[in-house]
Design a protein around this motif. Structure first.
Motif, PDB file in Angstrom:
ATOM      1  N   GLU A  18       0.828  -1.212   0.000  1.00  0.00           N
ATOM      2  CA  GLU A  18       0.000   0.000   0.000  1.00  0.00           C
ATOM      3  C   GLU A  18       0.863   1.263   0.000  1.00  0.00           C
ATOM      4  O   GLU A  18       0.518   2.247  -0.654  1.00  0.00           O
ATOM      5  CB  GLU A  18      -0.967   0.004   1.186  1.00  0.00           C
ATOM      6  CG  GLU A  18      -2.026  -1.078   1.121  1.00  0.00           C
ATOM      7  CD  GLU A  18      -3.104  -0.831   0.060  1.00  0.00           C
ATOM      8  OE1 GLU A  18      -3.221   0.293  -0.464  1.00  0.00           O
ATOM      9  OE2 GLU A  18      -3.842  -1.782  -0.231  1.00  0.00           O
ATOM     10  N   ILE A  19       1.964   1.249   0.730  1.00  0.00           N
ATOM     11  CA  ILE A  19       2.872   2.407   0.713  1.00  0.00           C
ATOM     12  C   ILE A  19       3.413   2.588  -0.700  1.00  0.00           C
ATOM     13  O   ILE A  19       3.449   3.706  -1.229  1.00  0.00           O
ATOM     14  CB  ILE A  19       4.030   2.242   1.714  1.00  0.00           C
ATOM     15  CG1 ILE A  19       3.517   2.216   3.147  1.00  0.00           C
ATOM     16  CG2 ILE A  19       5.058   3.365   1.535  1.00  0.00           C
ATOM     17  CD1 ILE A  19       4.567   1.771   4.158  1.00  0.00           C
ATOM     18  N   ASP A  20       3.810   1.484  -1.319  1.00  0.00           N
ATOM     19  CA  ASP A  20       4.360   1.543  -2.666  1.00  0.00           C
ATOM     20  C   ASP A  20       3.316   2.040  -3.675  1.00  0.00           C
ATOM     21  O   ASP A  20       3.632   2.820  -4.567  1.00  0.00           O
ATOM     22  CB  ASP A  20       4.898   0.165  -3.063  1.00  0.00           C
ATOM     23  CG  ASP A  20       5.837   0.235  -4.236  1.00  0.00           C
ATOM     24  OD1 ASP A  20       6.702   1.137  -4.271  1.00  0.00           O
ATOM     25  OD2 ASP A  20       5.716  -0.613  -5.133  1.00  0.00           O
ATOM     26  N   LYS A  21       2.066   1.597  -3.532  1.00  0.00           N
ATOM     27  CA  LYS A  21       0.996   2.031  -4.446  1.00  0.00           C
ATOM     28  C   LYS A  21       0.605   3.484  -4.219  1.00  0.00           C
ATOM     29  O   LYS A  21       0.427   4.237  -5.166  1.00  0.00           O
ATOM     30  CB  LYS A  21      -0.252   1.154  -4.288  1.00  0.00           C
ATOM     31  CG  LYS A  21      -0.160  -0.175  -4.987  1.00  0.00           C
ATOM     32  CD  LYS A  21      -1.497  -0.871  -5.071  1.00  0.00           C
ATOM     33  CE  LYS A  21      -2.121  -1.128  -3.726  1.00  0.00           C
ATOM     34  NZ  LYS A  21      -3.308  -1.977  -3.775  1.00  0.00           N
ATOM     35  N   ALA A  22       0.459   3.877  -2.973  1.00  0.00           N
ATOM     36  CA  ALA A  22       0.008   5.240  -2.660  1.00  0.00           C
ATOM     37  C   ALA A  22       1.083   6.258  -3.016  1.00  0.00           C
ATOM     38  O   ALA A  22       0.777   7.342  -3.506  1.00  0.00           O
ATOM     39  CB  ALA A  22      -0.374   5.358  -1.190  1.00  0.00           C
ATOM     40  N   ARG A  23       2.324   5.918  -2.729  1.00  0.00           N
ATOM     41  CA  ARG A  23       3.491   6.751  -3.000  1.00  0.00           C
ATOM     42  C   ARG A  23       3.559   8.051  -2.199  1.00  0.00           C
ATOM     43  O   ARG A  23       4.617   8.548  -1.914  1.00  0.00           O
ATOM     44  CB  ARG A  23       3.613   7.088  -4.490  1.00  0.00           C
ATOM     45  CG  ARG A  23       3.845   5.925  -5.397  1.00  0.00           C
ATOM     46  CD  ARG A  23       5.193   5.287  -5.169  1.00  0.00           C
ATOM     47  NE  ARG A  23       6.280   6.202  -5.343  1.00  0.00           N
ATOM     48  CZ  ARG A  23       7.137   6.169  -6.329  1.00  0.00           C
ATOM     49  NH1 ARG A  23       7.048   5.246  -7.231  1.00  0.00           N
ATOM     50  NH2 ARG A  23       8.114   7.052  -6.394  1.00  0.00           N
ATOM     51  N   PHE A  24       2.424   8.629  -1.880  1.00  0.00           N
ATOM     52  CA  PHE A  24       2.419   9.912  -1.183  1.00  0.00           C
ATOM     53  C   PHE A  24       1.878   9.731   0.226  1.00  0.00           C
ATOM     54  O   PHE A  24       0.984   8.926   0.462  1.00  0.00           O
ATOM     55  CB  PHE A  24       1.555  10.938  -1.924  1.00  0.00           C
ATOM     56  CG  PHE A  24       1.977  11.146  -3.336  1.00  0.00           C
ATOM     57  CD1 PHE A  24       3.103  11.891  -3.633  1.00  0.00           C
ATOM     58  CD2 PHE A  24       1.255  10.575  -4.377  1.00  0.00           C
ATOM     59  CE1 PHE A  24       3.504  12.072  -4.948  1.00  0.00           C
ATOM     60  CE2 PHE A  24       1.654  10.749  -5.688  1.00  0.00           C
ATOM     61  CZ  PHE A  24       2.777  11.497  -5.972  1.00  0.00           C
ATOM     62  N   GLY A  25       2.400  10.521   1.143  1.00  0.00           N
ATOM     63  CA  GLY A  25       1.916  10.509   2.509  1.00  0.00           C
ATOM     64  C   GLY A  25       2.430  11.728   3.234  1.00  0.00           C
ATOM     65  O   GLY A  25       3.039  12.623   2.636  1.00  0.00           O
ATOM     66  N   MET A  26       2.188  11.756   4.523  1.00  0.00           N
ATOM     67  CA  MET A  26       2.608  12.882   5.360  1.00  0.00           C
ATOM     68  C   MET A  26       3.714  12.407   6.297  1.00  0.00           C
ATOM     69  O   MET A  26       3.544  11.412   7.007  1.00  0.00           O
ATOM     70  CB  MET A  26       1.421  13.409   6.157  1.00  0.00           C
ATOM     71  CG  MET A  26       0.252  13.887   5.299  1.00  0.00           C
ATOM     72  SD  MET A  26       0.621  15.301   4.263  1.00  0.00           S
ATOM     73  CE  MET A  26       0.666  16.603   5.491  1.00  0.00           C
ATOM     74  N   LEU A  27       4.827  13.122   6.295  1.00  0.00           N
ATOM     75  CA  LEU A  27       6.006  12.751   7.064  1.00  0.00           C
ATOM     76  C   LEU A  27       6.388  13.884   8.007  1.00  0.00           C
ATOM     77  O   LEU A  27       6.359  15.054   7.624  1.00  0.00           O
ATOM     78  CB  LEU A  27       7.181  12.481   6.111  1.00  0.00           C
ATOM     79  CG  LEU A  27       8.534  12.161   6.748  1.00  0.00           C
ATOM     80  CD1 LEU A  27       8.500  10.805   7.458  1.00  0.00           C
ATOM     81  CD2 LEU A  27       9.625  12.181   5.688  1.00  0.00           C
ATOM     82  N   GLY A  28       6.747  13.519   9.228  1.00  0.00           N
ATOM     83  CA  GLY A  28       7.218  14.534  10.158  1.00  0.00           C
ATOM     84  C   GLY A  28       7.817  13.937  11.408  1.00  0.00           C
ATOM     85  O   GLY A  28       7.621  12.763  11.718  1.00  0.00           O
ATOM     86  N   LEU A  29       8.564  14.762  12.103  1.00  0.00           N
ATOM     87  CA  LEU A  29       9.163  14.376  13.375  1.00  0.00           C
ATOM     88  C   LEU A  29       8.119  14.519  14.464  1.00  0.00           C
ATOM     89  O   LEU A  29       7.326  15.459  14.450  1.00  0.00           O
ATOM     90  CB  LEU A  29      10.375  15.252  13.678  1.00  0.00           C
ATOM     91  CG  LEU A  29      11.463  15.250  12.605  1.00  0.00           C
ATOM     92  CD1 LEU A  29      12.553  16.251  12.953  1.00  0.00           C
ATOM     93  CD2 LEU A  29      12.045  13.858  12.420  1.00  0.00           C
ATOM     94  N   THR A  30       8.124  13.607  15.412  1.00  0.00           N
ATOM     95  CA  THR A  30       7.090  13.634  16.451  1.00  0.00           C
ATOM     96  C   THR A  30       7.378  14.623  17.558  1.00  0.00           C
ATOM     97  O   THR A  30       6.473  15.019  18.275  1.00  0.00           O
ATOM     98  CB  THR A  30       6.900  12.229  17.064  1.00  0.00           C
ATOM     99  OG1 THR A  30       8.131  11.813  17.641  1.00  0.00           O
ATOM    100  CG2 THR A  30       6.438  11.241  16.020  1.00  0.00           C
TER     101      THR A  30
END
Length: 169
Positions: A18-30
């Motif tokens: 699913e990560i590979d298919k979606a390709r986009f997401g939200m990334l950040g430091l906690t």
């Protein structure tokens, strides 16, 4: 959603897919008191890592330093799969990975090409994840909501699972 349970091997495999298919997401430091930002994920399931192209001058790259705990959230386009992956994010400007993931889309962000002095990769090594899998689409959601209201129960829309490091090795 059902109660928490460890992610099984099939669900872990689906997570990578699913990560590979979606390709986009939200990334950040906690712990950086900054917002998550949209990023394109480049997966290598065999190495158990996700890479992100960025500029060395971005807040995210600077705040990452030598490595920090981060989260990457992804949602499938059909909205039947959501996940939040936590792990160590650190700079990893590996030339082999840059070559492997380089594309015309990436090159648009780096006019000087692969030798752009601002170019770097951030590598997320997953430690844990929480995954939600819904089933049946909008009709199923409507049915479950009506049923829950009639019988004073919670709707059951799918499964939820949590994972520790074992699922990513």
């Amino acid at each position: 959603m059902s109660t928490d349970r460890p992610i099984d091997a099939d669900l872990a495999k689906r997570l990578w897919s699913e990560i590979d298919k979606a390709r986009f997401g939200m990334l950040g430091l906690t712990d950086a008191r900054s917002h998550l930002q949209p990023m394109t994920a480049h997966c290598d399931e065999t190495l158990g890592a996700i890479w992100f192209f960025t500029r060395t001058s971005t807040d995210l790259a600077r705040q990452t330093g030598d490595g920090r705990y981060a989260m990457f959230c992804v949602m499938a386009k059909d909205q039947e799969f959501q996940a939040c992956i936590g792990g160590e994010l650190k700079p990893d400007p590996d030339p082999d990975k840059i070559n492997a993931f380089w594309s015309p889309v990436v090159s648009a962000w780096f006019p000087e090409g692969k030798d752009d002095p601002e170019l770097t990769l951030l590598k997320l090594t997953p430690i844990d994840a929480q995954v939600w899998v819904s089933r049946g689409g909008p009709l199923r959601v409507a049915f479950e909501v009506v049923k829950a209201n009639l019988f004073h129960t919670e709707p059951h829309l799918g499964d939820e699972g949590r994972s520790g490091p074992v699922a990513f090795i």
